[in-house]
Design a protein around this motif. Structure first.
Motif, PDB file in Angstrom:
ATOM      1  N   GLU A 160       0.814  -1.216   0.000  1.00 34.92           N
ATOM      2  CA  GLU A 160       0.000   0.000   0.000  1.00 34.92           C
ATOM      3  C   GLU A 160       0.848   1.267   0.000  1.00 34.92           C
ATOM      4  N   LYS A 161       1.871   1.312   0.856  1.00 36.11           N
ATOM      5  CA  LYS A 161       2.711   2.505   0.941  1.00 36.11           C
ATOM      6  C   LYS A 161       3.523   2.721  -0.334  1.00 36.11           C
ATOM      7  N   VAL A 162       3.938   1.624  -0.968  1.00 41.70           N
ATOM      8  CA  VAL A 162       4.664   1.729  -2.236  1.00 41.70           C
ATOM      9  C   VAL A 162       3.742   2.275  -3.321  1.00 41.70           C
ATOM     10  N   ILE A 163       2.530   1.763  -3.399  1.00 42.17           N
ATOM     11  CA  ILE A 163       1.552   2.238  -4.377  1.00 42.17           C
ATOM     12  C   ILE A 163       1.275   3.727  -4.174  1.00 42.17           C
ATOM     13  N   ALA A 195      -1.505   1.389 -10.638  1.00 44.38           N
ATOM     14  CA  ALA A 195      -2.559   1.421  -9.628  1.00 44.38           C
ATOM     15  C   ALA A 195      -2.625   2.786  -8.951  1.00 44.38           C
ATOM     16  N   GLY A 196      -1.473   3.320  -8.591  1.00 41.61           N
ATOM     17  CA  GLY A 196      -1.450   4.602  -7.894  1.00 41.61           C
ATOM     18  C   GLY A 196      -1.861   5.759  -8.780  1.00 41.61           C
ATOM     19  N   LEU A 197      -1.266   5.855  -9.954  1.00 37.57           N
ATOM     20  CA  LEU A 197      -1.547   6.983 -10.838  1.00 37.57           C
ATOM     21  C   LEU A 197      -2.994   6.968 -11.329  1.00 37.57           C
ATOM     22  N   SER A 198      -3.512   5.793 -11.662  1.00 32.16           N
ATOM     23  CA  SER A 198      -4.899   5.727 -12.150  1.00 32.16           C
ATOM     24  C   SER A 198      -5.896   6.129 -11.071  1.00 32.16           C
ATOM     25  N   THR A 199      -5.556   5.861  -9.802  1.00 38.29           N
ATOM     26  CA  THR A 199      -6.421   6.286  -8.706  1.00 38.29           C
ATOM     27  C   THR A 199      -6.490   7.811  -8.624  1.00 38.29           C
ATOM     28  N   VAL A 200      -5.335   8.455  -8.770  1.00 39.25           N
ATOM     29  CA  VAL A 200      -5.286   9.920  -8.718  1.00 39.25           C
ATOM     30  C   VAL A 200      -6.140  10.519  -9.825  1.00 39.25           C
ATOM     31  N   PHE A 201      -5.988  10.029 -11.029  1.00 37.99           N
ATOM     32  CA  PHE A 201      -6.728  10.609 -12.150  1.00 37.99           C
ATOM     33  C   PHE A 201      -8.217  10.297 -12.079  1.00 37.99           C
ATOM     34  N   LYS A 202      -8.558   9.123 -11.578  1.00 39.82           N
ATOM     35  CA  LYS A 202      -9.981   8.800 -11.432  1.00 39.82           C
ATOM     36  C   LYS A 202     -10.661   9.792 -10.501  1.00 39.82           C
TER      37      LYS A 202
END
Length: 421
Positions: A160-163, A195-202
């Motif tokens: 989680e922290k890495v993501i 996973a991380g970047l797509s969450t931000v843009f969503k």
């Protein structure tokens, strides 16, 4: 967001906390316009230059965010990771900056240059252990140490922290962009960045389409999404080593399945073409995984016309000893390099005839291995020929057959061809 039951999705608040945490070590990398690619694709193409990080990849973001989150009792025991590349360097620098002891397992065949880079970043705070022949060997030994000594394993993507650390790239892109972004192309290995970047843009720019890009020889995320479950590949092509994994993360898979607009694969030869173009025409050095997002633009050429497009260049840790292989793969992909078995009559002047009468005026012999057979009329040679244009191949083969030099064509015989490339 269509969250699945019991599925972890990083929160924007936690990603903002990560951004504040890593600002001590992670550079805010440029979002640079590319005039050449913009003109070619008739779009506005921008490069997010993560190759300009201190460790020359974005991996420092997730590694530092994870290690800095450890409790004192965990930190005192030390951390362990397994990596043959960028993650190892991110962990090494994080250990030095946070004054935490780390053990980094790397496969024994890891190039010396990469091992020395890890030692340079970690200095006295890390120990490198070269174990086994493959990443899996090193990974197994790293987990054994964690279990035996109760140390924390720093996973390259399934954490989680890495993501959340990798997701900070998304925040930066949105802060730097002056116009709405239509597409973001990102390399996908284990899926931490995706996973991380797509969450931000969503959450913050839901109309932006996030395109994940994998090497053709290791489509683990694409296959998993198609199968609707995390699926492990039996074999992978390891050339794009920064994005070639047999199995993506159990944490990252459901996020990517839910939020990525599309997954595309790029042939390794196309990746090599892109590496050479960026170096020769833009003076940008990228590793194979770093070229993935740009290499995928050709496959989206019609969709992105007139659009604002960001390509994440994930890293530049390219081993110079691979230069010959990169050039070879690029030429093969462009249909300019061809290997043949050539039959030579065992008489004086046969080779001269082949050069003068068979080869075209712009053809070049780049490989020649001849075997003379005693007491036979003919000898054979494996000959590599580089052409000026792909259309020159058929006339070359026709001339070889006409004068009875043709033995066989090797490019489409992978069981033999692997010994040449």
């Amino acid at each position: 967001m269509n969250k699945e039951k019991n599925t972890y999705f990083p929160s924007i608040d936690n990603i903002k906390v990560a951004a504040d945490t890593i600002k001590k070590v992670s550079a805010v990398t440029p979002l640079s316009p590319s005039l050449r690619y913009s003109n070619f694709f008739k779009a506005n193409i921008f490069f997010k230059r993560e190759d300009l990080q201190q460790v020359r990849s974005y991996k420092i973001r997730g590694a530092y965010n994870k290690i800095s989150s450890l409790k004192d009792v965990q930190a005192k025991k030390g951390v362990v990771c397994a990596s043959a590349g960028n993650h190892a360097q991110g962990v090494a620098l994080s250990c030095k900056l946070l004054k935490i002891k780390g053990t980094i397992y790397m496969p024994a065949p890891t190039p010396k240059q990469k091992v020395e880079q890890v030692k340079m970043f970690g200095e006295d705070f890390i120990e490198v252990k070269l174990i086994g022949d493959t990443f899996d060997d090193a990974y197994y030994e790293a987990l054994q140490e964690c279990e035996a000594l109760h140390k924390i394993f720093i996973h390259p993507f399934n954490d989680e922290k890495v993501i959340e650390g990798q997701a900070t790239i998304g925040l930066e892109i949105l802060e730097q962009a002056t116009t709405p972004i239509d597409y973001v192309f990102i390399p996908v290995g284990g899926g931490g960045l995706a996973a991380g970047l797509s969450t931000v843009f969503k959450a913050l720019s839901p109309n932006t389409k996030i395109i994940g890009v994998e090497p053709e020889g290791a489509p683990s995320m694409l296959l998993s999404i198609k199968n609707n479950k995390n699926t492990e590949l039996n074999d992978i092509e390891k050339f794009v080593d920064g994005a070639a994994v047999k199995r993506v993360g159990d944490l990252t898979f459901p996020i990517c399945k839910a939020l990525l607009h599309d997954m595309v694969t790029v042939p390794e030869g196309k990746v090599c073409q892109t590496i050479l173009e960026l170096y020769n025409k833009d003076a940008i050095v990228v590793e194979p995984a770093g070229a993935l997002s740009i290499a995928a633009l050709d496959f989206y050429a019609e969709d992105i016309k007139g659009a604002n497009v960001v390509c994440v260049i994930s890293g530049s840790n390219n081993d110079f000893t691979r230069a010959a292989e990169i050039k070879e793969r690029a030429l093969l992909y462009a249909n300019l390099k061809h290997y043949f078995i050539v039959i030579f009559p065992q008489r004086s002047g046969a080779l001269k005839q082949f050069v003068v009468d068979i080869l075209g005026p712009n053809d070049d012999i780049t490989h020649f291995r001849y075997t003379k057979n005693t007491n036979r009329e003919n000898g054979t040679a494996v000959v590599g020929v580089e052409l000026k244009h792909p259309k020159d191949l058929e006339p070359l083969i026709a001339r070889m057959k006409r004068d009875k030099f043709y033995g066989d064509y090797l490019n489409n015989k992978p069981e033999l061809f692997q010994f040449l490339v």
